[in-house]
Design an enzyme around this catalytic site. Structure first.
Site, mmCIF file in Angstrom:
data_model
loop_
_atom_site.group_PDB
_atom_site.id
_atom_site.type_symbol
_atom_site.label_atom_id
_atom_site.label_comp_id
_atom_site.label_asym_id
_atom_site.label_seq_id
_atom_site.Cartn_x
_atom_site.Cartn_y
_atom_site.Cartn_z
ATOM 1 N N ARG A 167 0.856 -1.188 0.000
ATOM 2 C CA ARG A 167 0.000 0.000 0.000
ATOM 3 C C ARG A 167 0.892 1.237 0.000
ATOM 4 O O ARG A 167 2.009 1.208 0.507
ATOM 5 C CB ARG A 167 -0.913 0.003 1.242
ATOM 6 C CG ARG A 167 -1.711 1.296 1.408
ATOM 7 C CD ARG A 167 -2.570 1.293 2.642
ATOM 8 N NE ARG A 167 -2.991 2.632 3.009
ATOM 9 C CZ ARG A 167 -3.785 2.938 4.022
ATOM 10 N NH1 ARG A 167 -4.266 1.966 4.797
ATOM 11 N NH2 ARG A 167 -4.094 4.187 4.302
ATOM 12 N N HIS A 168 0.376 2.336 -0.561
ATOM 13 C CA HIS A 168 1.063 3.621 -0.446
ATOM 14 C C HIS A 168 0.841 4.141 0.975
ATOM 15 O O HIS A 168 -0.220 4.686 1.302
ATOM 16 C CB HIS A 168 0.492 4.634 -1.447
ATOM 17 C CG HIS A 168 0.727 4.279 -2.883
ATOM 18 N ND1 HIS A 168 1.946 3.884 -3.371
ATOM 19 C CD2 HIS A 168 -0.120 4.272 -3.956
ATOM 20 C CE1 HIS A 168 1.858 3.651 -4.666
ATOM 21 N NE2 HIS A 168 0.609 3.861 -5.044
ATOM 22 N N VAL A 169 1.819 3.967 1.832
ATOM 23 C CA VAL A 169 1.693 4.421 3.220
ATOM 24 C C VAL A 169 3.086 4.670 3.780
ATOM 25 O O VAL A 169 4.040 3.968 3.444
ATOM 26 C CB VAL A 169 0.938 3.373 4.076
ATOM 27 C CG1 VAL A 169 1.715 2.060 4.172
ATOM 28 C CG2 VAL A 169 0.626 3.915 5.467
#
Length: 406
Positions: A167-169
């Site tokens: 995930r983009h995190v």
């Protein structure tokens, strides 16, 4: 000689001097069988001490058994192996198998750094190797509150192992919330090229569909969508200035508020996390080498990834994720970008140097034999695709000339 008294049933009378007071008890035969054992019940003081010590050890062992929450894992595994029918009733589900490789991997992908290409590969690999690929429908929330961090870490940690979560995190510290810290991997790219790719992707999407950009940014005004990149940079529009340009470092610094402030603190913390928590941080411009190292480090996840990546059919899918309508800013605008992104470049060069050191350890050829000097004037090469540079077609000097034109 006095004749020995005989019992009517035969044999010597057990009470030659008369029966005990109250008469002989019933079951005389059983008493006769027990009589030969009586001498063995005699023991010395040393034997008494040994028995008491054994009892003490047993009690202590029982106490430790209860404090530790049950029997040793070895005994549980042995009982399960032997097919004890009360195993599940007494202890619940069997303990999870200790895997001989990292069973928890997190790819907190940096936006516009080849993540869509890598995720396409992971979908194929997960079906091939049987690991659990955990993805997220949330693409635009990288900064989380404390409660959101706890919830996400809980959801990730309870996924079926072995898993790979993507995930983009920004970096999450699992140990801070009592969880097991997973193995992190990531990929970054030249900061200016990443910015340009994102700038035009938000406006015009990619080759997957002409209307893709309308879905991602439906509220963007037409004058903003067609805003000239040079005007955005030279006129210091928010999208083309800090803190918007401070993008890559927070993915490695973490969720602390200071991680979003351009400066030395966030830079050094990001470097520290790379060294302590990331198995590999690769460079998109050398994606084939990144995939090769991932295959060596995490074979249960990435075995055969390079052959899949080079397959012509996959290349067709990968080309659909290329950002369209990208243009190169003027030299003046690029120079301003380079100055505004100096911390991003310091981190990029640091990661690149570490990546090349790792490649040399495995006998892989790097594009450069030593860290390049920072140019006084910087113009990035516009990347029309997110594919790596081919080592066989471009030597070290040519690659440097294309990246750093004076």
């Amino acid at each position: 000689m006095k004749k020995k008294q005989q019992h009517p049933g035969g044999g010597a009378d057990p009470w030659p001097h008369g029966a005990p007071l109250g008469g002989a008890p019933p079951g005389l035969g059983s008493w006769k069988r027990r009589l030969p054992l009586l001498p063995f019940l005699r023991f010395s003081l040393r034997d008494y001490g040994f028995c008491m010590a054994t009892l003490l050890v047993f009690c202590l062992g029982s106490l430790l058994y209860q404090l530790s929450g049950g029997p040793p894992r070895f005994l549980l595994d042995l009982r399960q192996y032997l097919g004890n029918s009360t195993y599940l009733d007494d202890h619940g589900p069997p303990p999870s198998k200790v895997l001989p490789f990292p069973s928890q991997v997190v790819y907190n992908s940096v936006g516009k750094c080849g993540s869509r290409t890598v995720v396409l590969l992971l979908r194929i690999l997960s079906e091939k190797h049987g690991f659990n690929l955990v993805t997220s429908d949330i693409h635009n929330k990288t900064r989380l509150t404390k409660n959101e961090q706890m919830e996400l870490i809980k959801n990730i940690s309870t996924a079926e192992q072995p898993y790979l979560f993507t995930r983009h995190v920004h970096f999450l510290n699992f140990s801070r919330f009592g969880g097991d810290q997973p193995v992190y991997i990531n990929i970054i790219r030249d900061p200016v090229n990443r910015f340009l790719s994102n700038y035009f992707f938000r406006r015009f999407g990619d080759w997957r569909g002409e209307q893709n950009h309308m879905i991602r940014t439906p509220s963007m005004r037409q004058e903003e969508r067609y805003l000239d990149i040079n005007e955005c940079i030279l006129e210091n529009y928010p999208e083309c200035s800090n803190p918007r340009l401070f993008y890559i470092i927070p993915y490695f610094c973490g969720q602390h508020p200071r991680c979003r402030e351009p400066g030395e603190w966030a830079l050094e913390r990001a470097k520290l996390n790379v060294n302590e928590n990331f198995l590999l941080v690769g460079i998109l411009e050398e994606l084939e080498d990144v995939l090769l190292l991932l295959e060596r480090f995490l074979p249960h996840y990435f075995k055969g990834v390079l052959s899949i990546y080079k397959d012509p059919e996959h290349r067709k899918l990968g080309n659909m994720t290329v950002t369209v309508k990208k243009t190169v800013p003027s030299p003046e605008a690029v120079q301003i970008l380079y100055q505004r992104m100096r911390y991003e470049y310091e981190f990029y060069h640091y990661v690149k140097e570490q990546f090349h050191l790792l490649k040399r350890k495995f006998g892989l050829k790097s594009h450069v034999s030593k860290p390049p000097l920072r140019p006084h004037f910087f113009i990035p090469t516009p990347l029309e695709t997110e594919e790596p540079i081919d080592d066989e077609e471009q030597d070290d000097e040519k690659w440097l000339e294309d990246i750093y034109k004076r």
